[in-house]
Design a protein around this motif. Structure first.
Motif, mmCIF file in Angstrom:
data_model
loop_
_atom_site.group_PDB
_atom_site.id
_atom_site.type_symbol
_atom_site.label_atom_id
_atom_site.label_comp_id
_atom_site.label_asym_id
_atom_site.label_seq_id
_atom_site.Cartn_x
_atom_site.Cartn_y
_atom_site.Cartn_z
ATOM 1 N N VAL A 13 40.215 -20.113 -67.569
ATOM 2 C CA VAL A 13 40.868 -19.390 -66.475
ATOM 3 C C VAL A 13 40.050 -19.592 -65.213
ATOM 4 O O VAL A 13 38.893 -20.010 -65.261
ATOM 5 C CB VAL A 13 40.985 -17.880 -66.788
ATOM 6 C CG1 VAL A 13 41.893 -17.659 -67.975
ATOM 7 C CG2 VAL A 13 39.642 -17.266 -67.024
ATOM 8 N N GLY A 14 40.662 -19.262 -64.113
ATOM 9 C CA GLY A 14 39.965 -19.382 -62.840
ATOM 10 C C GLY A 14 38.860 -18.361 -62.716
ATOM 11 O O GLY A 14 38.847 -17.354 -63.427
ATOM 12 N N PRO A 15 37.907 -18.604 -61.826
ATOM 13 C CA PRO A 15 36.804 -17.661 -61.662
ATOM 14 C C PRO A 15 37.298 -16.337 -61.080
ATOM 15 O O PRO A 15 38.247 -16.298 -60.304
ATOM 16 C CB PRO A 15 35.856 -18.375 -60.712
ATOM 17 C CG PRO A 15 36.687 -19.385 -60.006
ATOM 18 C CD PRO A 15 37.794 -19.755 -60.939
#
Length: 71
Positions: A52-54
């Motif tokens: 997932v994105g940060p």
């Protein structure tokens, strides 16, 4: 000294091996009871682990920080 160790080793190799008593049914017996086979899918319990994105680091730290400490 060495001869007595070698002699003891030779005599130990000639002794009869101890066999464990058979506690379960004989595997050669065609009428021996067996447990039923159960199907377990290989992927049972699998959860997707996609990247997932940060996320904001401050929110992540506050979420896992011990509760009740005043800052």
């Amino acid at each position: 000294m060495i001869a007595s160790i070698l002699l003891a080793g030779l005599l130990a190799g000639c002794t009869a091996a101890r066999t464990a008593p058979v506690v379960v049914a004989d595997p050669a017996d065609a009428n021996a009871p067996v447990r039923a086979a159960r199907y377990n899918p290989v992927l049972s319990g699998y959860t997707s682990q996609r990247p997932v994105g940060p996320k904001p680091w401050r929110e992540q730290n506050e979420r896992v920080a011990p509760k009740g400490e005043a800052q």
